[in-house]
Design a protein around this motif. Structure first.
Motif, PDB file in Angstrom:
ATOM      1  N   GLN A  33      38.474 -21.733  80.473  1.00 22.26           N
ATOM      2  CA  GLN A  33      39.675 -21.173  81.072  1.00 22.26           C
ATOM      3  C   GLN A  33      40.677 -20.774  79.983  1.00 22.26           C
ATOM      4  O   GLN A  33      41.312 -19.711  80.063  1.00 22.26           O
ATOM      5  N   ASP A  36      39.713 -17.531  78.543  1.00 17.96           N
ATOM      6  CA  ASP A  36      40.004 -16.434  79.481  1.00 17.96           C
ATOM      7  C   ASP A  36      41.496 -16.137  79.554  1.00 17.96           C
ATOM      8  O   ASP A  36      41.913 -14.993  79.665  1.00 17.96           O
ATOM      9  N   GLU A  37      42.303 -17.201  79.489  1.00 21.94           N
ATOM     10  CA  GLU A  37      43.741 -17.035  79.733  1.00 21.94           C
ATOM     11  C   GLU A  37      44.586 -16.946  78.466  1.00 21.94           C
ATOM     12  O   GLU A  37      45.809 -16.801  78.539  1.00 21.94           O
ATOM     13  N   ASN A  39      45.028 -19.397  76.049  1.00 25.24           N
ATOM     14  CA  ASN A  39      45.804 -20.611  75.799  1.00 25.24           C
ATOM     15  C   ASN A  39      45.578 -21.219  74.420  1.00 25.24           C
ATOM     16  O   ASN A  39      46.106 -22.274  74.117  1.00 25.24           O
TER      17      ASN A  39
END
Ligand code: C2E
Ligand code: MG
Ligand code: MG
Ligand code: MG
Length: 281
Positions: A33, A36-37, A39
């Motif tokens: 994640q 994908d984001e 971070n």
């Protein structure tokens, strides 16, 4: 001040964690994640040219941002990324972030090299080096401004393959650094085979060097070897003034460590540079 102390404590806990029995490891889903984001963020630690006091470069060190306040250090997620096939994506992301940041700094007048750590696991994948080279070519960064740090102790399973990948990166103009020197095994052999441009002496061989004769002997001979091989020598993890002074007096080329400056977010690094690059201790 408190913030910086917290940072140091968190960072050193992260480093001292034995990654093979790591209980704080980050769930795989969170890592996917985060990729994908967006971070993952980079902090940058100055590498100071000891003999001139100039900035030699900055090392990009990846952190995982969790929520508003928390940051997770690489000791808690790099091993999972390596074991779960995410490391190439992460490294690609890191190279991209670092190259973009280097360009932004250039535009602001901060002309500096940037170092990125690569995992030896990536050297099993020919496509990885091609992707990285394509990326550097597409971004505006001059390859002379990019250095790849490779940890010596990491097992290179296929030496021929690693050699061909590293040589390609070097031929493109990027620098190659052997990281954590002194902690691995086949170091001296690798030094003669891989076209390294820099050697980073591990913190364990630096801490207390001002008063420890055996560390002085190791450093002196490593320096002499570097001078003869045309490698730049970096002392990493310098925490004390007396160690910094000793290394400077004894011809060390580049110094890095909390004594001079910790890893910083990009805006702090810029502010520090604008303030004339003072030692932060
Ligand atoms: P490294 O490349 O040897 O980086 C040096 C580590 O020591 C960094 O920890 C840095 O924050 C810390 N350090 C710097 N100065 C001092 C000091 O004076 N005293 C002490 N005690 N520590 C100091 P960090 O950021 O937690 O990174 C740990 C390791 O994780 C790095 O070791 C590197 O091997 C790996 N790593 C970091 N970023 C990346 C990345 O983007 N990709 C990959 N594959 N590995 C990374
Ligand atoms: Mg490094
Ligand atoms: Mg390392
Ligand atoms: Mg190191």
């Amino acid at each position: 001040k408190q913030q910086m102390e917290d940072y140091f404590r968190q960072a050193s806990q992260s480093i001292s964690t034995d990654t093979t029995k790591n209980s704080k490891s980050v769930p795989l889903e969170e890592l996917e994640q985060a990729l994908d984001e967006g971070n993952f963020v980079l902090h940058y630690q100055p590498k100071m040219s000891m003999q001139t006091g100039k900035l030699s470069g900055v090392e990009a060190l990846v952190r995982l941002r969790r929520g508003e306040r928390d940051i997770i250090f690489p000791g808690d997620f790099i091993p999972q990324c390596e074991q779960n096939g995410l490391i190439d994506r992460l490294s690609y992301e890191v190279v991209q972030l670092a190259a973009t940041q280097q360009q932004r700094w250039m535009e602001l007048g901060l002309d500096t090299k940037v170092s990125v750590n690569l995992s030896a696991v990536s050297f099993d994948n020919d496509q990885f080096s091609q992707d990285v080279l394509d990326l550097i070519q597409q971004s505006k960064i001059d390859t002379e401004h990019m250095i790849f740090e490779v940890t010596e102790s990491e097992v290179i399973t296929d030496m021929a393959k690693a050699l061909s990948i590293l040589t390609r990166l070097r031929l493109s103009g990027c620098g190659l650094s052997i990281d954590d020197f002194g902690t691995g095994h086949s170091s001296v052999k690798q030094l003669t085979q891989i076209p390294f441009t820099e050697l980073k002496v591990d913190r364990s061989l630096i801490e207390g060097i001002a008063s420890k004769k055996h560390l002085q002997v190791i450093f002196e001979s490593t320096l002499s070897m570097c001078n003869k091989l045309g490698l730049s020598i970096v002392a990493e993890g310098i925490e004390k003034k007396e160690d910094w002074d000793y290394l400077k007096r004894n011809g060390c080329h580049v110094g890095q460590g909390y004594y001079y400056a910790p890893p910083m977010p990009e805006s702090d690094l810029l502010g520090w540079w604008q303030a004339g690059m003072p030692a932060l201790t």
